[in-house]
Write a protein that holds these residues in place. Structure first.
Motif, PDB file in Angstrom:
ATOM      1  N   ASN A  75       0.824  -1.223   0.000  1.00 29.21           N
ATOM      2  CA  ASN A  75       0.000   0.000   0.000  1.00 29.21           C
ATOM      3  C   ASN A  75       0.853   1.267   0.000  1.00 29.21           C
ATOM      4  O   ASN A  75       0.626   2.147  -0.830  1.00 29.21           O
ATOM      5  N   PRO A  76       1.832   1.397   0.947  1.00 26.18           N
ATOM      6  CA  PRO A  76       2.679   2.591   0.873  1.00 26.18           C
ATOM      7  C   PRO A  76       3.440   2.701  -0.442  1.00 26.18           C
ATOM      8  O   PRO A  76       3.600   3.805  -0.980  1.00 26.18           O
ATOM      9  N   PHE A  77       3.874   1.552  -0.945  1.00 25.32           N
ATOM     10  CA  PHE A  77       4.606   1.545  -2.210  1.00 25.32           C
ATOM     11  C   PHE A  77       3.704   2.034  -3.343  1.00 25.32           C
ATOM     12  O   PHE A  77       4.080   2.870  -4.171  1.00 25.32           O
ATOM     13  N   MET A  78       2.492   1.531  -3.346  1.00 27.81           N
ATOM     14  CA  MET A  78       1.488   1.921  -4.355  1.00 27.81           C
ATOM     15  C   MET A  78       1.208   3.424  -4.273  1.00 27.81           C
ATOM     16  O   MET A  78       1.092   4.108  -5.288  1.00 27.81           O
ATOM     17  N   GLN A  79       1.126   3.904  -3.041  1.00 33.80           N
ATOM     18  CA  GLN A  79       0.856   5.332  -2.849  1.00 33.80           C
ATOM     19  C   GLN A  79       2.005   6.175  -3.407  1.00 33.80           C
ATOM     20  O   GLN A  79       1.791   7.187  -4.070  1.00 33.80           O
ATOM     21  N   GLN A  85     -10.615  -3.935  -2.817  1.00 40.15           N
ATOM     22  CA  GLN A  85      -9.291  -3.339  -2.624  1.00 40.15           C
ATOM     23  C   GLN A  85      -9.173  -2.012  -3.366  1.00 40.15           C
ATOM     24  O   GLN A  85      -8.742  -1.009  -2.798  1.00 40.15           O
ATOM     25  N   TYR A  98      -8.455   0.831  -0.502  1.00 38.58           N
ATOM     26  CA  TYR A  98      -7.232   1.597  -0.741  1.00 38.58           C
ATOM     27  C   TYR A  98      -7.416   3.081  -0.430  1.00 38.58           C
ATOM     28  O   TYR A  98      -6.567   3.702   0.211  1.00 38.58           O
ATOM     29  N   TRP A 128      -7.695   3.514   3.293  1.00 38.36           N
ATOM     30  CA  TRP A 128      -6.382   3.292   3.908  1.00 38.36           C
ATOM     31  C   TRP A 128      -5.492   4.528   3.702  1.00 38.36           C
ATOM     32  O   TRP A 128      -4.830   4.993   4.630  1.00 38.36           O
ATOM     33  N   THR A 129      -5.494   5.053   2.484  1.00 37.90           N
ATOM     34  CA  THR A 129      -4.671   6.234   2.178  1.00 37.90           C
ATOM     35  C   THR A 129      -5.073   7.407   3.064  1.00 37.90           C
ATOM     36  O   THR A 129      -4.237   8.149   3.552  1.00 37.90           O
ATOM     37  N   SER A 166      -2.261   5.657   6.210  1.00 37.07           N
ATOM     38  CA  SER A 166      -0.931   5.780   5.601  1.00 37.07           C
ATOM     39  C   SER A 166      -0.137   6.855   6.334  1.00 37.07           C
ATOM     40  O   SER A 166      -0.679   7.611   7.139  1.00 37.07           O
ATOM     41  N   THR A 167       1.151   6.930   6.014  1.00 43.23           N
ATOM     42  CA  THR A 167       1.975   7.962   6.638  1.00 43.23           C
ATOM     43  C   THR A 167       1.735   9.316   5.976  1.00 43.23           C
ATOM     44  O   THR A 167       2.181  10.328   6.461  1.00 43.23           O
ATOM     45  N   SER A 190       4.119   9.608   1.356  1.00 41.83           N
ATOM     46  CA  SER A 190       4.675   8.597   0.480  1.00 41.83           C
ATOM     47  C   SER A 190       5.485   9.198  -0.655  1.00 41.83           C
ATOM     48  O   SER A 190       6.301   8.524  -1.250  1.00 41.83           O
ATOM     49  N   ILE A 202       8.832   5.210   1.282  1.00 41.28           N
ATOM     50  CA  ILE A 202       8.184   4.527   2.395  1.00 41.28           C
ATOM     51  C   ILE A 202       8.741   5.002   3.729  1.00 41.28           C
ATOM     52  O   ILE A 202       8.026   5.376   4.630  1.00 41.28           O
TER      53      ILE A 202
END
Lengths: 262, 486
Positions: free
Chosen positions: A182-186, B22, B27, B30-31, B35-36, B39, B43
């Protein structure tokens, strides 16, 4: 269903008797119990480090147990020839696989529940009482459980056609890839210079690879100031995703196992 | 195999179902929530493989927490440069740790200092950018909106509209502490938005009264104190507004022109300054400020005449623009020189030695030409000075340096001297033993020896009836006098 349940019950019994799993569980519980001692390292970050370490230990112990539990599952049955006894009875191969998987995730559930109890008791002790934060920890562990069920399904899938050692690295590797996807995709989608073909490839992979990062929901639990709208919807969606992906892996395993000469 | 087509159908349905979930639901959520949100930076850049492994294995926040503790130890031992990468790493790993953002902003904006404890202003834009990122990552709590507003209000202490913007955003959050809501009132006043300030004050008093409804003052001590404070603030501000003639001016019935309000006539502050470069990067600044009460701090800035980090490459008088940095990049512009200090006035004169010689990294003097700017904004003045100067400087003037353009809508004192690198570094024709660089405003008059005797005399308004205030040297006719009991 009775057949599946019988197989599952047997698998649970085997899992509980396996020393290696018990040792992993013991190490996990022990490290979780010493977590409060780590907070001396962290001054103002006491609760952050405590919660993060506890949840991290539950996750990593759960992952190791899920992998070790499943990679030997089918090969052991074949090696000890017990599979012939089972399949000679009115048990279909899909029932055998589903039964073994059910047993694995139930055993996993028992072990993770034990860790959850330890985590919550320690946290309540540190907080001097039951708070919403201690209950939130349970929420995080439940998501990890779904994640570990998915990981177990990956292990079962690979165990139908590769050796345990190869399976160990394949399942572990896929867990790591799935945890960062997921982070990679982002990163990829926010990169404006990425060629559209590559972007399409990443999007395809995003729906093809089992995405373990979806279950890493611990950040809002560790930082309770964060407010998330419709969190339940997300939890339902990722649980649904997990069940569907487990379905894919089990059906794939059944189709492969069916072609295998046993 | 019996039912193979059924299994294949289940497989297809499951695959389509999980793909839809997904890509269509999970997704995005989640984003947004997990997520952080950094990005674009990768990462977790800057982590070694072990830390990265631990981070992805579920120990992200723990690694962040331990790194932050490490940053604390660097700070305690004075290793400030090591703190910056730690702040960045921690905010990458755990962007929801409010404490890291707020403490990080404080470190960056306040704690990088030179030998004389002047903070490195080149970091202020970075602190603002960090605060802005923090608000994006933590939009549900007031804290980082408030902290970013605080940097504008307290550290920059100039562009108060920006402080208002951030404080208003903080006000909109449900979790804002009651006491912190009072600061928006101050920001409104400093921004010259008197109507907004008054409306807020009445609202705050109403709110405090509502909280106290049905409560006994003795048992609800803090609520009662809050109400008293807010009522007192409102009363004080109404009196100030009246005595400064604000209401009279708003009435537009000629009463302001007719009656002797405190801000009339505009008071001439009589600013003058002289800069002597005593040795390389050491300046002695002397001058006059014809205001008797203590509490004046005239801002002095020395900076590159052209700032290569300024995207518009325009010269901004007294550094108005601070939020030009987009995205957090904690690398400071190493070629830029920007010194800011305050000149404290005593006995209507100021004299300060500013030593920039020991901190080469903070004052690199890489450019050829510099400005020394002197700036005084009545809006930043303490209340007892504003009683005379008014909210926008209507009771304030300077026959030489009054400026109504550098801060639109305000009357401020602003003047600028130009100095070259050779002069400030005492090189070329200004080497030691040769010509000493001296710059001064046209109205600067050298002090006599009699004046110097009184140089260190601090004139403090006395409250006792027999208190005597010594004669100040050469008072102008309209000098602000200390208030004394009759």
């Amino acid at each position: 269903m009775r057949v599946i349940w019988s197989l599952a019950a047997t698998t649970i019994g085997e899992a509980i008797r396996r020393r290696v799993l018990l040792i992993i569980l013991f190490i996990g519980v022990f490290l979780t119990m010493i977590a409060p001692a780590l907070t001396v390292l962290s001054a103002r970050q006491e609760m952050t480090v405590l919660k993060s370490f506890m949840l991290g230990m539950v996750q990593i112990t759960g992952a190791v147990i899920a992998i070790v539990l499943t990679v030997y599952m089918i090969p052991n049955e074949v090696e000890r020839r017990t599979i012939y006894t089972i399949l000679s009875k009115p048990v279909q191969r899909w029932q055998f696989l589903v039964g073994k998987f059910m047993g694995a995730i139930l055993a996993l559930g028992l072990m993770m529940a034990l860790m959850a109890v330890v985590v919550v008791i320690l946290f309540i002790y540190r907080q001097s009482g039951i708070t919403s934060e201690s209950l939130a920890l349970v929420k995080g562990i439940m998501m990890f459980y779904v994640q570990m069920c998915l990981l177990a399904a990956v292990g079962v899938f690979f165990s139908t056609f590769v050796s345990p050692i190869v399976n160990f690295f394949l399942t572990g590797g896929l867990f790591l890839v799935g945890s960062v996807f997921n982070p990679f995709m982002q990163t990829m989608t926010e990169n404006k210079e990425l060629p559209p073909v590559l972007l399409m490839l990443f999007k395809t992979l995003n729906v093809a690879i089992p995405n373990f990062a979806n279950y890493n929901v611990q950040n809002p639990i560790i930082n309770p100031g964060q407010v998330i709208q419709n969190e339940q919807h997300y939890f339902i969606a990722v649980t649904g995703y997990g069940l569907l992906y487990i379905g894919i892996l089990l059906v794939g395993a059944i189709l492969i196992f069916d072609r295998r000469e046993v | 195999m019996k039912g193979k087509s059924t299994f294949l159908a289940i497989l297809a349905v499951c695959f389509i179902g999980q793909a839809g979930l997904q890509q269509g639901v999970i997704y995005d959520k989640w984003t947004k929530n997990y997520s952080t949100k950094n990005s674009a930076q990768g990462i977790a850049p800057g982590l070694d493989p072990t830390q990265l492994m631990l981070a992805v294995a579920g120990f992200r926040e723990m690694i962040a927490g331990i790194l932050w503790v490490r940053a604390d130890s660097f700070f305690d031992t004075g290793n400030y440069d090591a703190v910056l990468p730690m702040i960045r790493l921690v905010t990458w790993l755990d962007p929801h740790q409010i404490d890291v953002y707020s403490t990080g902003m404080w470190h960056i904006a306040y704690n990088f200092t030179d030998e004389e404890s002047r903070s490195d202003r080149r970091y202020v834009p970075q602190a603002l950018a960090l605060g802005e990122e923090g608000t994006v990552n933590n939009p549900d709590t007031y804290e980082l909106f408030f902290e970013t507003g605080w940097i504008w209000y307290h550290k920059i202490d100039d562009d108060y509209e920006k402080a208002v913007d951030w404080f208003v955003k903080a006000h909109d959050k449900k979790d804002i502490l009651r006491a912190r809501r009072n600061l928006l009132r101050m920001a409104y006043y400093r921004a010259g938005r008197i109507e907004d300030a008054l409306k807020l004050e009445f609202d705050l008093v109403d709110e405090a009264n509502k909280i106290m409804e049905g409560k006994d003052a003795s048992s609800a001590f803090s609520d009662n104190t809050l109400r008293d404070t807010r009522e007192n603030n409102l009363d004080t501000d109404l009196v100030r507004l009246a005595s400064r003639g604000y209401f009279a001016k708003e009435r537009k019935d000629g009463s302001f022109e007719r009656l002797p309000y405190d801000v009339k006539p505009p008071f001439d502050v009589g600013f003058s300054a002289k800069v002597t470069v005593e040795s390389s990067a050491v300046m002695l600044i002397e001058g006059t400020w014809n205001v008797l009460p203590v509490g004046t701090r005239v801002r002095v800035i020395l900076r590159d005449a052209e700032d290569e980090n300024d995207p518009e490459r325009k010269t901004k008088p007294a550094a108005m623009i601070w939020d030009y940095v987009k995205g957090v990049d904690l690398a400071v512009p190493t070629k830029l020189t920007f010194m800011q200090d305050q000149l404290y006035v005593r006995s209507r004169r100021f004299k300060k030695r500013i030593d920039m010689s020991r901190d080469y990294t903070m004052y690199p003097f890489a450019a050829e030409k510099y400005y020394i700017e002197f700036y005084y904004n009545p809006r930043s003045a303490p209340a007892h000075m504003q009683d005379k100067f008014g909210y926008t400087g209507e009771g304030f003037t300077d026959k030489n340096f009054l400026n109504t353009e550098v801060r639109p809508g305000e009357r401020v004192m602003f003047t600028r001297l130009e100095i070259t690198r050779d002069q400030i570094k005492r090189e070329g024709n200004f080497r030691p033993g040769m010509e000493t660089p001296i710059l001064k405003t046209a109205n600067y008059i050298e002090q006599t020896s009699a004046d110097r005797q009184n140089e260190d005399l601090i004139l403090v308004p006395g409250l006792r009836s027999d208190a005597k205030t010594p004669e100040a040297p050469k008072p102008a006719d309209n000098t602000l006098r200390p208030i004394r009991k009759p």
